[in-house]
Design an enzyme around this catalytic site. Structure first.
Site, PDB file in Angstrom:
ATOM      1  N   ASP A  64       0.644  -1.419  -0.388  1.00 46.57           N
ATOM      2  CA  ASP A  64      -0.169  -0.058   0.019  1.00 46.57           C
ATOM      3  C   ASP A  64       0.966   0.919  -0.094  1.00 46.57           C
ATOM      4  OD1 ASP A  64      -2.451   1.939   0.700  1.00 46.57           O
ATOM      5  OD2 ASP A  64      -2.743   0.730   1.251  1.00 46.57           O
ATOM      6  N   SER A 105      -7.464   4.566  -1.068  1.00 46.56           N
ATOM      7  CA  SER A 105      -7.056   3.058  -0.790  1.00 46.56           C
ATOM      8  C   SER A 105      -8.262   1.909  -1.260  1.00 46.56           C
ATOM      9  CB  SER A 105      -6.242   2.448   0.743  1.00 46.56           C
ATOM     10  OG  SER A 105      -5.258   3.249   0.953  1.00 46.56           O
ATOM     11  N   THR A 158      -7.594  -1.676   1.747  1.00 45.93           N
ATOM     12  CA  THR A 158      -7.560  -2.636   1.087  1.00 45.93           C
ATOM     13  C   THR A 158      -8.051  -4.065   1.178  1.00 45.93           C
ATOM     14  OG1 THR A 158      -5.823  -1.289   0.557  1.00 45.93           O
ATOM     15  CG2 THR A 158      -4.947  -3.498   0.246  1.00 45.93           C
ATOM     16  N   GLU A 282      -1.330  -8.156   1.623  1.00 44.44           N
ATOM     17  CA  GLU A 282      -1.206  -6.052   2.410  1.00 44.44           C
ATOM     18  C   GLU A 282      -0.092  -5.344   2.734  1.00 44.44           C
ATOM     19  OE1 GLU A 282      -3.120  -2.395   2.334  1.00 44.44           O
ATOM     20  OE2 GLU A 282      -3.929  -3.776   3.609  1.00 44.44           O
ATOM     21  N   HIS A 291       2.870   8.309   4.902  1.00 45.44           N
ATOM     22  CA  HIS A 291       1.759   9.891   5.296  1.00 45.44           C
ATOM     23  C   HIS A 291       2.171  10.292   6.499  1.00 45.44           C
ATOM     24  CE1 HIS A 291      -2.492   9.294   3.663  1.00 45.44           C
ATOM     25  NE2 HIS A 291      -2.445   8.193   3.618  1.00 45.44           N
ATOM     26  N   ASP A 329      -1.771   0.730  -4.806  1.00 49.12           N
ATOM     27  CA  ASP A 329      -2.503   0.232  -4.640  1.00 49.12           C
ATOM     28  C   ASP A 329      -2.622   2.006  -5.295  1.00 49.12           C
ATOM     29  OD1 ASP A 329      -2.396   1.802  -1.875  1.00 49.12           O
ATOM     30  OD2 ASP A 329      -3.969   1.129  -1.050  1.00 49.12           O
ATOM     31  N   HIS A 330      -1.864   2.655  -5.235  1.00 49.54           N
ATOM     32  CA  HIS A 330      -1.474   4.711  -5.689  1.00 49.54           C
ATOM     33  C   HIS A 330       0.121   5.059  -4.790  1.00 49.54           C
ATOM     34  CE1 HIS A 330      -2.197   5.193  -1.224  1.00 49.54           C
ATOM     35  NE2 HIS A 330      -3.425   3.950  -1.022  1.00 49.54           N
ATOM     36  N   HIS A 418      -1.805  11.320  -0.244  1.00 48.70           N
ATOM     37  CA  HIS A 418      -1.401  10.511  -1.407  1.00 48.70           C
ATOM     38  C   HIS A 418      -1.412  10.863  -2.977  1.00 48.70           C
ATOM     39  CE1 HIS A 418      -4.182   7.261  -0.618  1.00 48.70           C
ATOM     40  NE2 HIS A 418      -3.568   6.692   0.896  1.00 48.70           N
TER      41      HIS A 418
END
Length: 459
Positions: A64, A105, A158, A282, A291, A329-330, A418
Site C-alpha cells: 500500500d 485505498s 484494502t 497487503e 503519510h 494501490d497508489h 496520496h
C-alpha cells in the site's frame, strides 16, 4: 483467554493473545515471467504451460502506497542489493478513482478487486451503490480457497475491498460482520480484534460477538505468533492486535507474527485445496509511513513485505502454476531519492533508526526539552541546535522528526497525502503476459479472471 473475556467451552479453540501495540500505530496512522527472479534485467514473459489453459492459484500482493520512488530508495536501503520483484517488472499502472484523479485505498482496492472504478471511500460498490463481485468472491464461487492477510486491521480498506460491500470504508464493524456472515474467506490474518468483539467486552460491535460466531462456523481463532505457527490446517481467523498490528520497527516488542510468516502460513493452508486458491497480501503500513513522511518506517515495512513476496515466489517456482502479482494501490507521500533539504544521499543510515517518528514524538516530555536525547537515542543522527528548535516548535513533532531524518538520508517528500502518479506493476509466472505496458488498476482483476479461466461478473 481473549483480551477482555473468556469464551467458556469455545475457548479451547483459541490460542493465547500476544502483547500487541496496535492501538498506538492506529492512532499514528491516517483514519513472469517464467525466468528466475535472480536473473538480471527484465526476462522474457511466459504464458500458461503448454496444455494448461489457466492457472490454479493467484497470490496478489499489494504494498500500500508503494511507487517507483519507494523502490529506488529501497534498493539503496538494501545497499545496492536488488529487490526480489525487480526482475519481473512488467509495466506501470494508473490509479485514479471514478471521482478523483487521486484515489484513496478504498476506491483503489475496489478497482483492483472488481475491475470497476468507484468513488473514494466506497468498498465493493459502484458509484451508484450497486454491489460488485470481487475476484476473491468469484474464485470462492469456483471452489477455490481464499485468504486475506494485512498488517492493518483486517477490516481496513484494502483487504475489505476484496470481501465486503459498504458505502463507507470507516464502517469496519460492518465489514467484520460481512466477513463472518458471508464466509467467503477461509484465512483472515491481521489486526482488528476490537471490530469482532461486542461493546460490552470493550470491542466495537454494538451487540454481536463475532469471535464466538466464527468459532461456531468452524474457524480456528489465534492471537499470537506462537498460535499461528502451531496451526496445521483448516479455516482460521488470526487477529494479532486489538487495532492495527505494530510497525516492523517495533514488532520485536510484541508477540505478533511477521508479514512473511502470515503469508507462508496462509499459502500452506490454502494450497491444500485441490481446486486452487486466491490470496491477497497487503503491506499495509508502507502507506502509513508515507503519510508520516517516515522513511525508516517505510523502508523497514517494505523489507518485511519483500520477505512475504519471497515466500510467494518460492511457492510459485515450485508449483509452476501460480501467478504472483505485486502492485501498490497508489503512491503516498511522493517519496523521492533527493529532496529540497537533503544533506547528501545516505539512505543506508535509515537502517540505524530503531523507532518510528510517532514513537519518538511520544517520548518527548511536556516542554520538549529532551528532543536531542530522544532523537539521538533512536537514530545515528546528531541534531543541530536549529533542528532541535524545529522539533520543539513543531505543530506535528513526529512529522518534523521524520523530515529531519529524511533530510539526512537524502529522501524527499512532496506531501503527507496520496499522489496520482502511476505505480510499477510486477508479475511472475503463467499469465504474467496479461499485465504488460501501461495498464489501469481495473485491468488487474480482469487479468486474474482470464488467467484462472473464470468469469468476473461485473461487465
Amino acid at each position: 483467554m481473549f483480551k477482555k473475556t473468556v469464551l467458556g467451552v469455545l475457548s479451547a479453540a483459541v490460542v493465547v493473545s500476544g502483547l500487541g501495540l496496535g492501538n498506538m500505530w492506529a492512532e499514528a496512522s491516517p483514519p513472469g515471467h517464467g525466468g528466475k527472479p535472480d536473473q538480471p534485467g527484465p526476462p522474457p514473459h511466459a504464458g500458461p504451460k503448454p496444455g494448461k489453459e489457466q492457472v490454479d492459484n493467484v497470490i496478489y500482493m499489494i504494498p500500500d502506497g508503494f511507487s517507483a520512488g519507494y523502490n529506488v530508495n529501497y534498493r539503496h536501503y538494501k545497499e545496492d542489493d536488488v529487490p526480489v520483484w525487480d526482475s519481473f517488472l512488467t509495466g506501470m499502472m494508473m490509479t485514479h478513482s471514478n471521482d478523483n484523479p487521486i484515489t484513496d485505498s478504498a476506491a483503489a482496492g475496489t478497482a483492483m478487486s472488481t475491475g470497476i472504478k468507484t468513488n473514494n471511500g466506497m468498498l465493493g460498490l459502484d458509484p451508484d451503490g450497486n454491489e460488485l463481485e470481487t475476484i476473491l468472491e468469484a474464485a470462492h464461487k469456483e471452489g477455490k480457497s481464499t485468504g486475506l492477510v494485512a498488517t492493518s486491521t483486517i477490516t481496513h480498506a484494502t483487504p475489505a475491498a476484496f470481501a465486503s460491500h459498504v458505502s463507507s470504508r470507516n464502517n469496519q464493524a460492518e465489514i467484520a460482520r460481512q466477513y463472518i456472515e458471508e464466509g467467503t474467506v477461509d484465512v483472515l490474518f491481521g489486526g482488528g480484534m476490537d471490530f469482532f468483539l461486542p461493546e460490552t467486552e470493550g470491542g466495537r460491535q454494538p451487540e454481536r460477538n463475532l469471535i464466538e460466531e466464527a468459532l461456531l462456523e468452524g474457524y480456528q481463532v489465534v492471537q499470537d505468533r506462537h498460535g499461528l505457527l502451531e496451526l496445521e490446517e483448516g479455516r482460521v481467523l488470526g487477529l494479532f492486535a486489538d487495532n492495527a498490528m505494530a510497525p516492523e520497527l517495533h514488532r520485536g516488542e510484541t508477540e505478533e507474527p511477521s508479514l512473511g510468516e502470515m503469508t507462508s502460513t496462509a499459502i500452506d493452508f490454502l494450497s491444500q485445496e485441490e481446486d486452487g486458491f486466491f490470496l491477497m497480501v497487503e503491506g499495509s503500513q508502507i502507506d502509513w509511513a508515507g503519510h508520516d513522511n517516515d522513511a525508516a518506517w517505510a523502508m523497514s515495512d517494505t523489507e518485511a513485505f519483500e520477505d512475504a513476496v519471497s515466500a510467494a515466489i518460492d511457492f510459485a517456482k515450485e508449483d509452476e502454476n501460480t501467478l504472483v502479482i505485486v502492485a501498490g494501490d497508489h503512491d503516498t507521500g511522493g517519496m523521492t531519492l533527493g529532496g529540497y533539504n537533503s544533506k547528501g544521499t545516505d539512505v543506508g543510515l535509515l537502517r540505524d533508526v530503531t523507532a518510528t517518528g510517532a514513537y519518538m514524538a511520544g517520548q518527548l516530555n511536556a516542554d520538549r526539552s529532551n528532543v536531542r536525547e530522544v532523537v539521538e537515542a533512536y537514530t545515528s543522527i546528531k541534531l543541530t541546535d536549529s533542528e532541535v528548535e524545529r522539533v520543539r516548535e513543531a505543530r506535528t513533532p513526529r512529522i518534523t522528526i521524520n523530515q529531519i531524518v529524511s533530510d539526512y538520508a537524502g529522501v524527499g517528500w512532496s506531501t503527507t497525502g496520496h499522489t496520482g502518479i502511476e505505480v510499477p506493476i510486477f508479475a511472475y509466472g503463467p499469465g504474467s503476459e496479461l499485465l504488460t505496458g501501461m495498464v489501469d488498476n481495473t485491468d488487474v482483476p480482469k487479468a486474474i479472471a482470464e488467467a484462472y479461466g473464470i468469469t468476473l461478473g461485473n461487465e
